[in-house]
Motif scaffolding. Sequence first.
Motif, mmCIF file in Angstrom:
data_model
loop_
_atom_site.group_PDB
_atom_site.id
_atom_site.type_symbol
_atom_site.label_atom_id
_atom_site.label_comp_id
_atom_site.label_asym_id
_atom_site.label_seq_id
_atom_site.Cartn_x
_atom_site.Cartn_y
_atom_site.Cartn_z
ATOM 1 N N HIS A 1 0.838 -1.188 0.000
ATOM 2 C CA HIS A 1 0.000 0.000 0.000
ATOM 3 C C HIS A 1 0.877 1.244 0.000
ATOM 4 O O HIS A 1 2.056 1.196 0.370
ATOM 5 C CB HIS A 1 -0.912 0.011 1.221
ATOM 6 N N GLY A 17 -5.608 8.726 3.170
ATOM 7 C CA GLY A 17 -5.962 7.334 2.954
ATOM 8 C C GLY A 17 -4.786 6.570 2.403
ATOM 9 O O GLY A 17 -3.629 6.912 2.673
ATOM 10 N N TYR A 41 -13.208 2.606 -4.673
ATOM 11 C CA TYR A 41 -13.157 3.625 -3.625
ATOM 12 C C TYR A 41 -13.796 2.992 -2.404
ATOM 13 O O TYR A 41 -14.997 2.739 -2.379
ATOM 14 C CB TYR A 41 -13.903 4.877 -4.061
ATOM 15 N N TYR A 42 -12.975 2.686 -1.367
ATOM 16 C CA TYR A 42 -13.465 1.898 -0.233
ATOM 17 C C TYR A 42 -13.585 2.738 1.036
ATOM 18 O O TYR A 42 -12.671 3.489 1.400
ATOM 19 C CB TYR A 42 -12.543 0.704 0.056
ATOM 20 N N HIS A 57 -14.259 2.162 5.023
ATOM 21 C CA HIS A 57 -14.325 1.174 6.097
ATOM 22 C C HIS A 57 -15.454 1.509 7.069
ATOM 23 O O HIS A 57 -15.924 2.640 7.160
ATOM 24 C CB HIS A 57 -12.986 1.106 6.842
ATOM 25 N N PRO A 78 -8.092 2.372 7.372
ATOM 26 C CA PRO A 78 -7.639 1.596 6.215
ATOM 27 C C PRO A 78 -6.721 0.438 6.612
ATOM 28 O O PRO A 78 -6.734 -0.620 5.959
ATOM 29 C CB PRO A 78 -6.902 2.641 5.369
ATOM 30 N N HIS A 109 -8.691 -2.686 7.677
ATOM 31 C CA HIS A 109 -9.454 -3.276 6.579
ATOM 32 C C HIS A 109 -8.588 -3.617 5.369
ATOM 33 O O HIS A 109 -9.110 -3.995 4.324
ATOM 34 C CB HIS A 109 -10.573 -2.313 6.152
ATOM 35 N N ARG A 110 -7.274 -3.504 5.520
ATOM 36 C CA ARG A 110 -6.382 -3.709 4.378
ATOM 37 C C ARG A 110 -6.457 -5.129 3.827
ATOM 38 O O ARG A 110 -6.308 -5.343 2.619
ATOM 39 C CB ARG A 110 -4.945 -3.366 4.766
ATOM 40 N N VAL A 114 -9.714 -5.319 1.756
ATOM 41 C CA VAL A 114 -9.549 -4.509 0.551
ATOM 42 C C VAL A 114 -8.546 -5.164 -0.405
ATOM 43 O O VAL A 114 -8.749 -5.159 -1.621
ATOM 44 C CB VAL A 114 -9.114 -3.074 0.927
ATOM 45 N N ALA A 167 -7.360 -0.082 -5.190
ATOM 46 C CA ALA A 167 -8.379 0.548 -4.347
ATOM 47 C C ALA A 167 -7.792 1.732 -3.606
ATOM 48 O O ALA A 167 -6.660 1.666 -3.101
ATOM 49 C CB ALA A 167 -8.937 -0.463 -3.347
ATOM 50 N N SER A 217 -8.496 3.515 -0.249
ATOM 51 C CA SER A 217 -9.191 3.308 1.021
ATOM 52 C C SER A 217 -9.064 4.582 1.839
ATOM 53 O O SER A 217 -7.954 4.998 2.193
ATOM 54 C CB SER A 217 -8.563 2.119 1.757
ATOM 55 N N GLY A 232 -18.167 -0.226 0.635
ATOM 56 C CA GLY A 232 -18.004 0.041 2.048
ATOM 57 C C GLY A 232 -18.729 -0.987 2.887
ATOM 58 O O GLY A 232 -19.559 -1.754 2.385
#
Length: 325
Positions: free
Chosen positions: A61, A75, A90-91, A93, A102, A105-106, A109, A120, A122, A161
């Motif tokens: 990331h 983000g 486009y996420y 959380h 982020p 939730h990585r 994602v 993505a 995030s 989401g």
Amino acid sequence: MIKGDRGFADVSVPSRVAILALNATLRPLGSVLPQNRLGVAAARLGLAVSCHIWFDNKLPHRSVDEPGPRGRTVGEWVGEPPRPGTPIIYYLHGSGYVGCSPATHRGLVSELVRRLGRPAFSLDYRLAPEHRFPAAHDDVLNGYLWLLEQGHAAEDIVLMGDSAGGHMTLGLAIQLRALSLPQPAAIVAFSPLVDATWSLAAERLTDVWDSFMSLGLASKMTGLYTGTAHFDDPRLDVLNGVGADLPPMLLQAGGAEMLSADAERFGAAQRAAGGRCEVQLWPGMFHVFQVGHRLLPESRAALTAVEQFVAAVESRSTARDPRTA
């Protein structure tokens, strides 16, 4: 449908173990949290741990902290940062507007990036109680406008989401309509909150036992963000914002969670308004069960359904585009 049946007998053995673990840990711990900063800190820790225990295989990331059209955009890109014209996610959380990030939730994602074949972004939006409504919603809109400013076309964006993040996906689509801005290609929401007063969820509790959280804790957490005076704001009252001009949607929820009522009610209202909204309830499963994709067969099956939905949306979009003729 699920009345009188929690669906426990219908789930896989790994999912049964996960449900029993949630019943023994996260839910009872959450029910005794105090309504103060210590309680918020404990809730954040519990939510973060629950996201991290799934042994996810995370992709590289790259952090983002840049000026946006309406403030800072904070983000991370998961996967290879894209060039304009590349399809992206486009996420947003979840975790009740008070927790997670982020980083927590990585794993989920990363799996979505692998399956959908697109990077993505995030968003790291501001959390309550330090930042109350509409801070997170302002950040979500700013993040979307920032993506457009970077050269990403709205039709190349799939908005996704979970939980409160799912609530914000719906709120963003309604806000984009009000601002006459282009909609994303599609919306995918996992266990989305729809009714911020939690009335729908309260009604569903007569039919299910929610192993993830209690109604009291959930409403207290989101109340730290929404307060009590904003429920008629279109960004929160998303059920009254349905319409045929919103993007095609896929809503997934666990059949044994109270927010299954929210997904069903929104899907029915959106279809009645002429829109496209597919709702999938997974028998016996819990809140945002998709996070367990490394261990749970139902989670993997749900993410396969997401792949199929996005592919179908893209296929229809290609068929309508005269440039492909």
